[in-house]
Design an enzyme around this catalytic site. Structure first.
Site, PDB file in Angstrom:
ATOM      1  N   HIS A 127       0.854  -1.079   0.405  1.00 32.64           N
ATOM      2  CA  HIS A 127       0.450   0.344   0.110  1.00 32.64           C
ATOM      3  C   HIS A 127       0.554   1.499   0.335  1.00 32.64           C
ATOM      4  O   HIS A 127       0.080   1.942   0.488  1.00 32.64           O
ATOM      5  CB  HIS A 127      -1.534  -0.048   1.278  1.00 32.64           C
ATOM      6  CG  HIS A 127      -1.378  -1.177   1.469  1.00 32.64           C
ATOM      7  ND1 HIS A 127      -3.148  -1.618   1.048  1.00 32.64           N
ATOM      8  CD2 HIS A 127      -1.449  -2.198   1.951  1.00 32.64           C
ATOM      9  CE1 HIS A 127      -3.243  -2.676   1.248  1.00 32.64           C
ATOM     10  NE2 HIS A 127      -2.365  -3.298   1.590  1.00 32.64           N
ATOM     11  N   SER A 152      14.766  22.477 -15.796  1.00 33.36           N
ATOM     12  CA  SER A 152      13.877  22.959 -15.499  1.00 33.36           C
ATOM     13  C   SER A 152      14.386  24.782 -16.112  1.00 33.36           C
ATOM     14  O   SER A 152      15.386  24.926 -15.997  1.00 33.36           O
ATOM     15  CB  SER A 152      13.077  22.979 -14.148  1.00 33.36           C
ATOM     16  OG  SER A 152      12.339  24.393 -14.165  1.00 33.36           O
ATOM     17  N   LYS A 192      16.380  22.705 -10.275  1.00 40.35           N
ATOM     18  CA  LYS A 192      15.558  21.160 -10.508  1.00 40.35           C
ATOM     19  C   LYS A 192      16.127  20.106 -11.278  1.00 40.35           C
ATOM     20  O   LYS A 192      17.660  20.766 -11.924  1.00 40.35           O
ATOM     21  CB  LYS A 192      13.672  21.578 -11.148  1.00 40.35           C
ATOM     22  CG  LYS A 192      13.406  21.351 -10.777  1.00 40.35           C
ATOM     23  CD  LYS A 192      12.275  21.211 -10.143  1.00 40.35           C
ATOM     24  CE  LYS A 192      11.386  20.886 -10.311  1.00 40.35           C
ATOM     25  NZ  LYS A 192      10.067  19.746 -10.148  1.00 40.35           N
ATOM     26  N   GLU A 205       9.918   9.069 -16.759  1.00 37.70           N
ATOM     27  CA  GLU A 205       8.324   9.925 -16.656  1.00 37.70           C
ATOM     28  C   GLU A 205       8.084   9.385 -18.005  1.00 37.70           C
ATOM     29  O   GLU A 205       6.724   8.701 -18.519  1.00 37.70           O
ATOM     30  CB  GLU A 205       7.788  10.851 -16.774  1.00 37.70           C
ATOM     31  CG  GLU A 205       8.299  11.740 -15.574  1.00 37.70           C
ATOM     32  CD  GLU A 205       8.287  12.771 -15.359  1.00 37.70           C
ATOM     33  OE1 GLU A 205       8.127  13.143 -14.942  1.00 37.70           O
ATOM     34  OE2 GLU A 205       9.349  13.494 -15.305  1.00 37.70           O
TER      35      GLU A 205
END
Ligand code: ARG
Length: 460
Positions: free
Chosen positions: A157, A278, A284, A291
């Site tokens: 979980h 970024s 970043k 992704e």
């Protein structure tokens, strides 16, 4: 004017929009090598059976070599008027060698021709897929070996469950990808039958030798039913299904990489080579490759559903609907290749923050099960009672804001009188991990055994 290949009964040529919807050359030119190999095998067989002369065969083979060379050197002019790769190649052959080219299509149809070309392409692609999966598995085996003792939290979980090792977690992916590879190898066996010679759908009256063409093209034998042969796209659906399952595995891994590389988790650092920055936030470092691997699953699943839907209502035998099979497979294949290669690079290059993993492994009362197991073993409690007692210990530790092993012996004894000093030896994450010696468990010795097993299997 009407089509040179099939225009005999036509008074005029196709509408512009007809040409546009009908043409597949834009994508099926990818099949040129398979198409030419198929034609060469077919022409050789026709001559061997006395269906065409040896002189015609020689001209055809030589002409096809020239076409191949023209395509590979980028000099070939593909024409949409000629619809597809089959007619583009044949028309060019006719321009090169004249009337002998017209004999090549004896005892053949584009229906068995496309089934052959596409099968050959999917077969070669699956061979590449198996190799790409192997590379990913090897990357994981190396990481697993390095990190057989690196303790991390195991989750259910996405809540801390029990301590495991990073090596063990890596080996979970080895199992998944090894199953994917086994599916690929099995699918290659399934499709290993040659379609050529099924002709339009009924076979042919010419005395062809389908065993000969099958052997020449590297198939185990010819297909056994000509109607099925020109109707069947199972091999493409099977590839897409396997690709979808494998993409799902890649996507779950990508998701874990995204989570683990957040500053909040900090379990891993992706190499700069697999990250992006970024344009506005200088601090970043984003896991874009992971992704995109996660997102490619959407395309691959889409391709599977698209082709299933194309095929589901088709009466036997060939229908032009089936021309829509290729783009789905090409797109899925490209996506899977990219995803596997990117993931292999990420796994190979990522760095593990063992301290962060260990600290997280000890939080969230991850060794509570070990306490319960100790009560069963040492104090003779039934597991259900031990579970309850341990739950009270967790509540006490939580109220105090400390880890389980930071409770004093007196505090533990207040919860259950049979608890002794010896309990502390099982409450550390290392002791917990080391104790999980059951077959397939997370104990480092077990994990090393599984690594060795996979290494010998892959070598053999
Ligand atoms: N371009 C076609 C395809 O991809 C080739 C087969 C055409 N056959 C036919 N009878 N029109 O399926």
């Amino acid at each position: 004017q009407s089509n040179a290949m099939w225009g005999g009964r036509f008074a005029k040529g196709p509408a512009a929009i007809m040409e546009e919807i009908n043409a597949s050359i834009g994508f099926d030119k990818k099949l040129y090598a398979q198409d030419i190999a198929g034609s060469k095998a077919h022409a050789t067989m026709l001559a061997a059976k006395g269906i065409i002369t040896e002189a015609d065969r020689d001209q055809i083979l030589k002409g096809l070599d020239t076409v191949l060379e023209e395509i590979e050197s980028g000099r070939f002019e593909f024409s949409r008027k000629l619809e597809d790769i089959h007619m583009n190649v044949e028309a060019r052959l006719a321009a090169l060698i004249g009337p002998a080219a017209g004999r090549l299509h004896t005892a053949r149809s584009r229906n068995d021709q496309v089934a052959l070309d596409f099968r050959l392409w999917v077969k070669a692609e699956m061979e590449k897929t198996a190799q790409a999966i192997d590379a990913l598995i090897l990357a994981f085996l190396d990481r697993a070996e390095e990190h057989a003792d690196t303790v991390m939290p195991g989750f259910t979980h996405l809540q801390t469950a029990q301590p495991v090792t990073f090596g063990h977690h890596c080996m979970a992916y080895v199992e998944m990808f090894a199953r994917d590879k086994a599916r690929v190898l099995h699918a290659i066996e399934h499709l290993d039958e040659s379609p050529i010679g099924a002709a339009a759908l009924a076979g042919t009256g010419f005395p062809i030798d389908r065993h000969m063409t099958a052997a020449a093209l590297g198939f185990a034998g010819p297909t056994r039913n000509s109607i099925d042969t020109v109707s069947d796209r199972d091999f493409a659906l099977e590839f897409l299904s396997i690709a979808a399952i494998s993409a799902t595995h890649l996507s779950r891994l990508a998701e874990e990489i995204v989570i683990w590389s957040t500053p909040q988790f900090g379990f891993i650092r992706l190499s700069d080579a697999f990250s992006t920055g970024s344009s506005i936030m200088p601090q970043k470092k984003n896991p874009d490759a992971a992704e995109l691997v996660r997102a490619k699953t959407g395309r691959i699943n889409g391709s599977l559903i698209a082709l299933l839907t194309v095929m589901k209502g088709l009466p036997l035998a060939y229908s032009k609907d089936m021309q829509e099979d290729k783009e789905q497979v090409f797109d899925a294949a490209e996506s899977l290749e990219l995803a596997l290669a990117a993931m292999t690079g990420m796994v190979r290059d990522l760095t593990v923050n063992a301290d962060r993993m260990r600290a997280a492994a000890g939080s969230g009362f991850s060794t509570a099960t070990d306490l319960a197991d100790w009560l069963v073993r040492e104090a003779g409690l039934p597991f259900r009672d031990a579970h309850h007692v341990t739950g009270r210990a967790v509540a006490a530790a939580e109220a105090k804001g400390v880890a389980l092993e930071a409770l004093s012996l007196d505090e533990l004894k207040a919860i259950h009188p049979d608890i002794t000093d010896a309990v502390f030896s099982v409450l550390s994450v290392d002791a917990s991990v080391a104790s999980r010696t059951s077959f397939g468990g997370t104990a480092p010795a077990q994990v090393r055994q599984q690594i060795a097993w996979w290494r010998t299997r892959l070598a053999g």
